[in-house]
Design a protein around this motif. Structure first.
Motif, mmCIF file in Angstrom:
data_model
loop_
_atom_site.group_PDB
_atom_site.id
_atom_site.type_symbol
_atom_site.label_atom_id
_atom_site.label_comp_id
_atom_site.label_asym_id
_atom_site.label_seq_id
_atom_site.Cartn_x
_atom_site.Cartn_y
_atom_site.Cartn_z
ATOM 1 N N THR A 81 31.924 63.947 42.439
ATOM 2 C CA THR A 81 32.142 62.737 43.240
ATOM 3 C C THR A 81 33.563 62.208 43.012
ATOM 4 O O THR A 81 34.165 62.450 41.966
ATOM 5 N N GLY A 82 34.074 61.484 43.991
ATOM 6 C CA GLY A 82 35.482 61.085 43.962
ATOM 7 C C GLY A 82 35.778 59.891 43.075
ATOM 8 O O GLY A 82 36.714 59.903 42.274
ATOM 9 N N ILE A 83 34.985 58.836 43.192
ATOM 10 C CA ILE A 83 35.315 57.597 42.469
ATOM 11 C C ILE A 83 34.773 57.631 41.047
ATOM 12 O O ILE A 83 35.437 57.193 40.110
ATOM 13 N N GLY A 84 33.571 58.133 40.871
ATOM 14 C CA GLY A 84 33.077 58.412 39.524
ATOM 15 C C GLY A 84 32.385 57.267 38.808
ATOM 16 O O GLY A 84 31.705 57.502 37.820
ATOM 17 N N VAL A 85 32.562 56.028 39.244
ATOM 18 C CA VAL A 85 31.743 54.926 38.703
ATOM 19 C C VAL A 85 31.002 54.286 39.875
ATOM 20 O O VAL A 85 31.437 54.360 41.026
ATOM 21 N N GLU A 86 29.881 53.640 39.570
ATOM 22 C CA GLU A 86 29.028 53.087 40.609
ATOM 23 C C GLU A 86 29.722 51.950 41.355
ATOM 24 O O GLU A 86 30.722 51.389 40.895
ATOM 25 N N SER A 87 29.102 51.578 42.467
ATOM 26 C CA SER A 87 29.664 50.527 43.310
ATOM 27 C C SER A 87 29.705 49.183 42.581
ATOM 28 O O SER A 87 28.931 48.930 41.654
ATOM 29 N N THR A 88 30.617 48.338 43.009
ATOM 30 C CA THR A 88 30.657 46.949 42.572
ATOM 31 C C THR A 88 29.494 46.229 43.256
ATOM 32 O O THR A 88 29.278 46.408 44.450
ATOM 33 N N VAL A 89 28.734 45.425 42.495
ATOM 34 C CA VAL A 89 27.612 44.674 43.091
ATOM 35 C C VAL A 89 28.000 43.198 43.158
ATOM 36 O O VAL A 89 28.345 42.594 42.137
ATOM 37 N N ILE A 90 27.950 42.634 44.363
ATOM 38 C CA ILE A 90 28.300 41.221 44.537
ATOM 39 C C ILE A 90 27.126 40.483 45.182
ATOM 40 O O ILE A 90 26.519 40.974 46.139
ATOM 41 N N ASP A 91 26.803 39.327 44.618
ATOM 42 C CA ASP A 91 25.637 38.560 45.068
ATOM 43 C C ASP A 91 26.072 37.441 46.015
ATOM 44 O O ASP A 91 26.841 36.556 45.627
ATOM 45 N N PRO A 148 29.658 33.425 45.910
ATOM 46 C CA PRO A 148 29.523 34.844 45.569
ATOM 47 C C PRO A 148 29.849 35.110 44.093
ATOM 48 O O PRO A 148 30.757 34.507 43.543
ATOM 49 N N ARG A 149 29.075 36.018 43.503
ATOM 50 C CA ARG A 149 29.295 36.378 42.101
ATOM 51 C C ARG A 149 29.229 37.886 41.948
ATOM 52 O O ARG A 149 28.363 38.530 42.546
ATOM 53 N N ILE A 150 30.107 38.425 41.137
ATOM 54 C CA ILE A 150 30.042 39.857 40.851
ATOM 55 C C ILE A 150 29.016 40.079 39.748
ATOM 56 O O ILE A 150 29.145 39.534 38.661
ATOM 57 N N LEU A 151 27.966 40.849 40.067
ATOM 58 C CA LEU A 151 26.930 41.124 39.070
ATOM 59 C C LEU A 151 27.244 42.389 38.275
ATOM 60 O O LEU A 151 26.793 42.539 37.158
ATOM 61 N N ARG A 152 27.969 43.313 38.910
ATOM 62 C CA ARG A 152 28.340 44.546 38.215
ATOM 63 C C ARG A 152 29.729 44.956 38.672
ATOM 64 O O ARG A 152 29.924 45.197 39.866
ATOM 65 N N PRO A 153 30.714 45.043 37.764
ATOM 66 C CA PRO A 153 32.015 45.560 38.190
ATOM 67 C C PRO A 153 31.848 47.038 38.512
ATOM 68 O O PRO A 153 31.005 47.710 37.920
ATOM 69 N N GLY A 154 32.606 47.553 39.464
ATOM 70 C CA GLY A 154 32.428 48.953 39.843
ATOM 71 C C GLY A 154 33.616 49.472 40.614
ATOM 72 O O GLY A 154 34.745 48.998 40.451
ATOM 73 N N GLY A 155 33.351 50.445 41.473
ATOM 74 C CA GLY A 155 34.411 51.186 42.148
ATOM 75 C C GLY A 155 35.288 50.369 43.085
ATOM 76 O O GLY A 155 36.380 50.808 43.442
ATOM 77 N N MET A 156 34.810 49.203 43.520
ATOM 78 C CA MET A 156 35.648 48.342 44.361
ATOM 79 C C MET A 156 36.246 47.264 43.451
ATOM 80 O O MET A 156 35.530 46.388 42.973
ATOM 81 N N PRO A 157 37.575 47.333 43.202
ATOM 82 C CA PRO A 157 38.161 46.353 42.279
ATOM 83 C C PRO A 157 38.018 44.926 42.806
ATOM 84 O O PRO A 157 38.084 44.689 44.013
ATOM 85 N N GLY A 186 41.881 46.176 37.328
ATOM 86 C CA GLY A 186 41.491 47.149 38.361
ATOM 87 C C GLY A 186 40.217 47.872 37.954
ATOM 88 O O GLY A 186 39.262 47.262 37.466
ATOM 89 N N LEU A 187 40.195 49.203 38.127
ATOM 90 C CA LEU A 187 39.000 49.972 37.788
ATOM 91 C C LEU A 187 38.750 50.040 36.285
ATOM 92 O O LEU A 187 37.667 50.437 35.847
ATOM 93 N N GLY A 188 39.745 49.628 35.486
ATOM 94 C CA GLY A 188 39.553 49.581 34.033
ATOM 95 C C GLY A 188 38.433 48.639 33.646
ATOM 96 O O GLY A 188 37.744 48.848 32.641
ATOM 97 N N ILE A 189 38.192 47.604 34.452
ATOM 98 C CA ILE A 189 37.100 46.659 34.165
ATOM 99 C C ILE A 189 35.756 47.399 34.242
ATOM 100 O O ILE A 189 34.894 47.227 33.388
ATOM 101 N N ALA A 190 35.585 48.225 35.278
ATOM 102 C CA ALA A 190 34.326 48.980 35.413
ATOM 103 C C ALA A 190 34.215 50.029 34.309
ATOM 104 O O ALA A 190 33.137 50.228 33.736
ATOM 105 N N VAL A 191 35.324 50.695 33.979
ATOM 106 C CA VAL A 191 35.301 51.714 32.916
ATOM 107 C C VAL A 191 34.868 51.068 31.602
ATOM 108 O O VAL A 191 33.972 51.564 30.898
ATOM 109 N N ASN A 192 35.458 49.920 31.260
ATOM 110 C CA ASN A 192 35.109 49.251 29.999
ATOM 111 C C ASN A 192 33.676 48.728 30.015
ATOM 112 O O ASN A 192 32.995 48.739 28.994
ATOM 113 N N ASP A 193 33.232 48.253 31.179
ATOM 114 C CA ASP A 193 31.841 47.793 31.289
ATOM 115 C C ASP A 193 30.889 48.949 30.962
ATOM 116 O O ASP A 193 29.968 48.801 30.167
#
Ligand code: TXA
Ligand code: MG
Length: 363
Positions: free
Chosen positions: A185-195, A201-210, A345-352
């Motif tokens: 797969t290209g991006i490699g981490v799951e999608s960003t989840v926003i509520d 709006p709140r980000i519940l999971r940081p992910g591939g969309m910075p 950027g995507l470092g937030i999802a990587v660290n999460d």
């Protein structure tokens, strides 16, 4: 009584028209199909079929309180899954704006669900998670089946997410009917989840969309992890935020760059650096490779000591994250030591993901 899974192995399929058609027919018939998206592989079932949805939970060993993401491949299919009619007009405008600007893409939006979506898909929540993946084969599969495919990441509950069809086959091969092989797969981490379902709006999971890209459209949003813990006895707001998740079987410890640079080299452990330059300097300082510039140029990536990105690039690091963790988890080592990525950027999802992959889940 019928057994939950038929014995035997999943059939591997290519991305040919015939194979996608066969997979779509399987979904319509209530079977499970693992398929590639631009983030990670998903374990798909028809979102309107409760029996098929139940099989997803069984196959993953996933608790029923953890809701699924529903994948669409046409923005007009949104209203078959969610109802934005009850949102305040300003919020509705924001939802429209991000859907049109950022879909298809690695962004999942939580919105009030419509009654046709079974409670099983949403774990009894009045909201549904919806996303339009940016992957041609996934889109064809969704369009040629029922137009709405519920799919969690195709891994056993709590384990590393799959970035290759082989990861799915190894982990769930006897619990899935078909696996569409679309390579890595290209991006490699799951999608960003926003509520968007209640309040701002709140980000519940940081992910591939910075976050920065979403904020460029709708303005400042709350930071990940800002939500209050679920009241006792109630399901967590976004159960994927459980502290221990995305975990390899080998214990993983997350280190700052300073801590990592000071670690001794132990052949019984595996090391995952963020950048190639820090890894090379570390190996040279420990005499594992000679301190010669020629080696610094082209350090052979020992299987025990890896870097997420040779150039220290966040996008490349995210793409390699689960792939390298799968590799390190196969080695006969007693521990994995991983270095934090820069927190942007995507470092937030990587660290999460790395902090949840660690035992006890720090930060
Ligand atoms: O990139 C992705 O999002 C991948 C691919 C396959 O699309 N899917 C994925 O699904 O990561 P999964 O099930 O592993 O993660 C879904 C996350 C979980 O953290 C879940 O708790 C949360 O979304 N979620 C789903 N529905 C929700 C809802 N109604 N409210 C809050 N969180 C929800
Ligand atoms: Mg998952």
């Amino acid at each position: 009584m019928e057994k939950p899974f038929r014995p035997g192995e999943a059939r591997m399929l290519s991305l040919s028209d015939e194979d996608i058609q066969a997979a779509a027919e399987a979904l319509i018939a209530g079977q499970l199909v693992a398929f590639p998206t631009e983030t990670v592989y998903g374990l798909g079932a028809d979102a309107f079929n409760s029996t098929a949805l139940a099989k997803v939970f069984e196959a993953k060993g996933r608790p029923r309180f953890d809701p699924l993401i529903i994948h669409i491949a046409d923005i007009h299919d949104m209203e078959r899954v969610v109802d934005t009619g009850t949102l305040e007009p300003a919020m509705r405008k924001q939802v429209d704006a991000i859907c049109y600007a950022l879909w298809p893409g690695p962004l999942t939006i939580i919105l009030p669900k419509v009654p046709a979506i079974p409670d099983l898909a949403t774990a009894g929540l009045p909201t549904a998670a919806i996303r339009f993946p940016d992957h041609k084969a996934a889109q064809r599969l969704i369009r040629e089946s029922t137009g709405a495919i519920a799919a969690p990441s195709a891994n056993p509950f709590g384990y590393l997410s799959p970035t290759r069809a082989e990861h799915v086959r190894e982990q769930l091969g006897n619990r899935v009917d078909f696996i569409l092989d679309g390579g890595r797969t290209g991006i490699g981490v799951e999608s960003t989840v926003i509520d968007f379902s209640s309040g701002p709006p709140r980000i519940l999971r940081p992910g591939g969309m910075p976050r920065e890209r979403i904020e460029a459209i709708i303005g400042p949003i709350e930071l990940p992890g800002a939500e209050a813990p679920a009241p006792a006895g109630r399901a967590p707001l976004s159960p994927g935020l459980l502290n221990s998740h995305y975990a390899p079987r080998t214990p993983l410890t997350l280190h700052s760059q300073e801590e990592m640079s000071a670690l001794p080299y132990r052949p019984s452990e595996a090391y995952l650096f963020f950048s190639g330059s820090v890894r090379t300097a570390w190996l040279q300082a420990r005499g594992v490779i000679p301190p010669h510039p020629a080696y610094a140029q082209d350090t052979p990536n020992s299987s025990l000591v890896r870097a997420l990105s040779e150039a220290g690039d966040l996008i490349e690091a995210a793409a390699n994250l689960f792939d390298l963790l799968h590799e390190l988890d196969r080695l006969p080592v007693s521990a994995i030591r991983a270095e934090r990525a820069p927190d942007k950027g995507l470092g937030i999802a990587v660290n999460d993901r790395l902090s949840r992959a660690g035992r006890g889940g720090s930060a």
